[in-house]
Motif scaffolding. Structure first.
Motif, mmCIF file in Angstrom:
data_model
loop_
_atom_site.group_PDB
_atom_site.id
_atom_site.type_symbol
_atom_site.label_atom_id
_atom_site.label_comp_id
_atom_site.label_asym_id
_atom_site.label_seq_id
_atom_site.Cartn_x
_atom_site.Cartn_y
_atom_site.Cartn_z
ATOM 1 N N ALA A 1 17.628 -6.859 5.086
ATOM 2 C CA ALA A 1 16.775 -6.189 4.376
ATOM 3 C C ALA A 1 15.879 -4.679 4.570
ATOM 4 N N LEU A 2 16.041 -3.821 6.042
ATOM 5 C CA LEU A 2 15.834 -3.637 6.368
ATOM 6 C C LEU A 2 16.955 -2.400 5.587
ATOM 7 N N THR A 3 18.001 -2.579 5.236
ATOM 8 C CA THR A 3 18.774 -1.322 4.919
ATOM 9 C C THR A 3 18.420 -1.152 3.093
ATOM 10 N N SER A 4 18.288 -2.689 2.851
ATOM 11 C CA SER A 4 18.044 -2.881 1.138
ATOM 12 C C SER A 4 16.368 -2.318 1.197
ATOM 13 N N MET A 5 15.331 -2.391 1.787
ATOM 14 C CA MET A 5 13.931 -1.502 1.585
ATOM 15 C C MET A 5 14.400 -0.372 1.818
ATOM 16 N N THR A 6 14.615 -0.064 2.563
ATOM 17 C CA THR A 6 14.952 0.956 2.922
ATOM 18 C C THR A 6 16.198 2.453 0.973
ATOM 19 N N GLN A 7 16.476 1.507 0.092
ATOM 20 C CA GLN A 7 16.992 1.206 -1.112
ATOM 21 C C GLN A 7 15.618 1.328 -1.841
ATOM 22 N N GLN A 8 15.048 0.610 -1.125
ATOM 23 C CA GLN A 8 13.716 0.618 -2.485
ATOM 24 C C GLN A 8 12.272 1.438 -2.449
ATOM 25 N N ILE A 9 12.144 2.027 -1.180
ATOM 26 C CA ILE A 9 11.820 3.341 -0.441
ATOM 27 C C ILE A 9 12.131 4.513 -1.449
ATOM 28 N N GLY A 10 13.259 4.659 -0.415
ATOM 29 C CA GLY A 10 14.423 5.748 -1.330
ATOM 30 C C GLY A 10 14.415 6.492 -3.017
ATOM 31 N N PHE A 11 14.373 5.051 -3.543
ATOM 32 C CA PHE A 11 14.247 4.924 -4.668
ATOM 33 C C PHE A 11 12.774 5.896 -5.269
ATOM 34 N N THR A 12 11.974 5.392 -4.351
ATOM 35 C CA THR A 12 10.523 5.345 -5.296
ATOM 36 C C THR A 12 10.362 6.985 -4.843
ATOM 37 N N VAL A 13 10.318 7.041 -3.028
ATOM 38 C CA VAL A 13 10.063 8.810 -2.537
ATOM 39 C C VAL A 13 10.495 9.665 -3.518
ATOM 40 N N GLY A 14 11.553 9.730 -3.567
ATOM 41 C CA GLY A 14 11.990 10.765 -4.330
ATOM 42 C C GLY A 14 11.444 11.906 -5.361
ATOM 43 N N ILE A 15 11.304 10.600 -6.083
ATOM 44 C CA ILE A 15 10.669 11.523 -7.468
ATOM 45 C C ILE A 15 9.552 11.997 -7.220
ATOM 46 N N PRO A 16 8.125 11.294 -6.823
ATOM 47 C CA PRO A 16 6.766 12.111 -6.591
ATOM 48 C C PRO A 16 7.331 13.123 -5.673
ATOM 49 N N VAL A 17 7.793 13.032 -4.490
ATOM 50 C CA VAL A 17 7.791 14.125 -3.594
ATOM 51 C C VAL A 17 8.249 15.677 -4.162
ATOM 52 N N LEU A 18 9.877 15.418 -5.019
ATOM 53 C CA LEU A 18 10.012 16.823 -5.458
ATOM 54 C C LEU A 18 10.288 16.954 -6.871
ATOM 55 N N SER A 19 9.269 16.431 -6.942
ATOM 56 C CA SER A 19 8.439 16.214 -9.059
ATOM 57 C C SER A 19 6.764 17.389 -8.429
ATOM 58 N N ALA B 1 0.824 -1.150 0.099
ATOM 59 C CA ALA B 1 -0.546 -0.240 0.084
ATOM 60 C C ALA B 1 0.484 1.605 -0.488
ATOM 61 N N LEU B 2 2.470 1.120 0.931
ATOM 62 C CA LEU B 2 2.717 2.337 0.927
ATOM 63 C C LEU B 2 3.128 2.662 -0.557
ATOM 64 N N ILE B 3 4.176 1.863 -0.893
ATOM 65 C CA ILE B 3 4.680 1.820 -2.713
ATOM 66 C C ILE B 3 3.677 1.991 -3.687
ATOM 67 N N TYR B 4 2.614 1.589 -3.401
ATOM 68 C CA TYR B 4 1.002 2.043 -4.093
ATOM 69 C C TYR B 4 0.839 3.277 -4.671
ATOM 70 N N GLY B 5 0.673 3.818 -3.187
ATOM 71 C CA GLY B 5 -0.153 5.383 -2.475
ATOM 72 C C GLY B 5 2.030 6.309 -3.596
ATOM 73 N N LEU B 6 2.507 5.721 -3.417
ATOM 74 C CA LEU B 6 3.845 6.939 -3.592
ATOM 75 C C LEU B 6 3.976 7.237 -4.791
ATOM 76 N N THR B 7 3.806 5.890 -6.236
ATOM 77 C CA THR B 7 4.132 5.393 -7.247
ATOM 78 C C THR B 7 2.297 6.622 -7.822
ATOM 79 N N GLY B 8 1.673 6.225 -7.250
ATOM 80 C CA GLY B 8 0.778 6.780 -8.048
ATOM 81 C C GLY B 8 0.233 8.111 -7.556
ATOM 82 N N ALA B 9 1.370 8.939 -6.612
ATOM 83 C CA ALA B 9 0.952 10.018 -6.802
ATOM 84 C C ALA B 9 1.674 11.280 -7.184
ATOM 85 N N GLN B 10 2.837 9.844 -7.824
ATOM 86 C CA GLN B 10 3.120 10.806 -9.044
ATOM 87 C C GLN B 10 2.195 10.925 -9.976
ATOM 88 N N THR B 11 1.411 9.842 -10.649
ATOM 89 C CA THR B 11 0.285 10.235 -11.395
ATOM 90 C C THR B 11 -0.972 10.893 -11.240
#
Length: 490
Positions: A417-435, A232-242
């Motif tokens: 896993a937490l550090t890897s998940m941080t990478q995933q969420i970091g790559f995902t959240v930056g674009i919708p926030v700054l865009s 749900a978190l990733i879906y919401g973050l990626t959907g925010a860009q669209t």
């Protein structure tokens, strides 16, 4: 060898392989590093390799305009949503097993995506690649941290890992553009197959099997809750860009994520064998290390979007020229990664984290001076981005060291896993926030004012990016004290 090797044997292997007091890697450790870094680089490239090919894929396969973003979203959902679950499964069945299984799935998913005759099949391939990423990334990082004793050797390995991850993300778009122009977009998928097969052949020969000391019952309620919450978190973050941050779809998804993740915490407090023991999650090194990682990764991915917008819409560069510019960023990242172990040895993980965020902030802030003249603008972009790449990779390496240090092997799966998940969420959240920040500043200008308005929006977004890096450094400096790292080692 069998997967039933006990943890004590596996833990002792690196120490036995390395003579006391020697800082040099053995030949076997170099082979382990090559195999694991090869897998991590593949995964990092897959994040961005399709970026410049999306319009071509959409036209050839008949994607609806609104459905094209699912090529990216399907990958992000599967990879981030299942990462914690797969890491804990790996702790129970053996990290080498889940690493090899993930690599096999990555090859299969890449083949499916490469031969896809329609959008549905391609999305299935991307989901398979995402699930493979969720299995491979934490397993590879856990195998890396448990293959080297804590100290200079592990720091050197993590430095190389951080450099290649960031380089792969930066180089993916360039590689995707070259393959699409020279051959076909399908080779963006097929390129994984020979590399993946080589890793599948080599990995069992050099990586020792490992397994948790006791295979405990899987925390099914926690697994379901955290997986749905992350989806749900990733879906919401990626959907925010669209759809925008104020759309019902985005708000409902993010609200559901909050409810599910809070529910997950309550479950973990009550079950006898939790999926994610809170004693690990509440360690200051784990908590603040991952926060620093989230800041540096999200701001770097958001900056890549802003610079793409600037170079193409303000300066008028082509897609290929934009990709070449990012290759300079990748070079800075790679060189910074080579220096990272020495920087960590001199300043320590916390000091390197603060230095990295500081350099990233200053270099990013300097990009606001680029302007609309192509000569001056590109000079500032290339120099500033390359210097920022040094700071970024130092922050990535030091947050990984901070968040995975002084933990027993049985908890390395969760920590990595937490550090890897941080990478995933970091790559995902930056674009919708700054865009969203840039779009709010750009508004709806007249055609004649479009380039100037975009420049204003990008400049504003870049300044916010730099400010958030400064804020991250201040938080780490205030809340993560040197004594916390000393206490974690005790």
């Amino acid at each position: 060898m069998t997967e039933d090797l006990d943890r004590a044997t596996v833990t002792a292997a690196p120490a036995d392989a390395l003579p006391a007091g020697s800082p040099r890697m053995t030949p076997r450790q170099r082979l382990i590093l090559a195999v694991l870094l090869g897998a991590q680089f593949m995964i990092a490239v897959d994040f961005s390799i399709l970026t410049v090919s999306l319009p071509v894929i959409g036209n050839e396969l008949g994607f609806a305009l609104g459905g094209l973003q699912w090529i990216t979203t399907a990958f992000a959902l599967a990879s981030a949503g299942f990462m914690l679950l797969f890491s804990r499964i790996g702790d129970r069945i053996g990290r080498r097993r889940i690493f090899l299984g993930g690599m096999a799935l990555l090859i299969l998913g890449s083949l499916v995506g490469g031969i896809a005759p329609n959008p549905a099949v391609l999305i299935v391939g991307r989901v398979a690649q995402g699930l493979a990423t969720a299995a491979v990334m934490p397993a590879a990082l856990a195998l890396l941290t448990t293959s080297y004793p804590e100290g200079p050797l592990r720091n050197r390995a993590l430095g190389s890992n951080g450099a290649l991850l960031s380089l792969g993300f930066a180089a993916g778009a360039l590689l995707g553009g070259v393959l699409t122009d020279a051959l076909s977009w399908r080779w963006n998928f097929f390129v994984n197959v020979p590399v993946g097969i080589a890793i599948l052949i080599c990995a069992p020969l050099v990586i020792a099997p490992s397994r948790a000391e006791q295979a405990k019952r899987l925390d099914l309620p926690g697994a379901v809750t955290v997986t749905l919450g992350l989806l749900a978190l990733i879906y919401g973050l990626t959907g925010a860009q669209t759809h925008g941050w104020e759309s019902a779809q985005t708000l409902v998804a993010l609200a559901a994520a909050v409810v599910l993740l809070v529910g997950f915490i309550f479950i973990e407090l009550r079950v006898p064998d939790p999926l994610a023991p809170l004693r690990v999650l509440t360690r200051k090194t784990v908590k603040w290390g991952n926060l620093a990682g989230l800041v540096t990764l999200s701001m770097q991915s958001g900056l890549a979007f802003l610079l793409t917008l600037y170079m193409q819409e303000v300066l008028g560069l082509s897609v290929f020229s934009t990709g070449l510019a990012f290759a300079v960023v990748g070079l800075g990242v790679f060189c910074g990664g080579l220096l990272a172990p020495k920087v960590v040895a001199h300043f320590g993980p916390r000091g390197t984290l603060l230095l990295g965020l500081g350099v990233q902030a200053i270099a990013t802030g300097a990009l606001a001076l680029a302007g609309d003249r192509i000569g001056v603008g590109m000079t500032i972009v290339l120099i500033g981005s390359a210097i920022g790449g040094f700071g970024h990779v130092w922050a990535v390496v030091s947050y990984t060291i901070t968040a995975t240090s002084a933990l027993p092997d049985s908890e390395q799966g969760l920590a990595t896993a937490l550090t890897s998940m941080t990478q995933q969420i970091g790559f995902t959240v930056g674009i919708p926030v700054l865009s969203a920040i840039a779009a709010a500043k750009i508004g709806t200008p007249a055609p004649a004012e479009r380039a100037h308005a975009i420049l204003d929006g990008v400049t504003f977004g870049i300044l916010i990016d730099a400010a958030l890096c400064v804020l991250g450094a201040l938080l780490i400096g205030f809340f993560l004290r040197p004594k916390d790292l000393a206490a974690s080692r005790a």
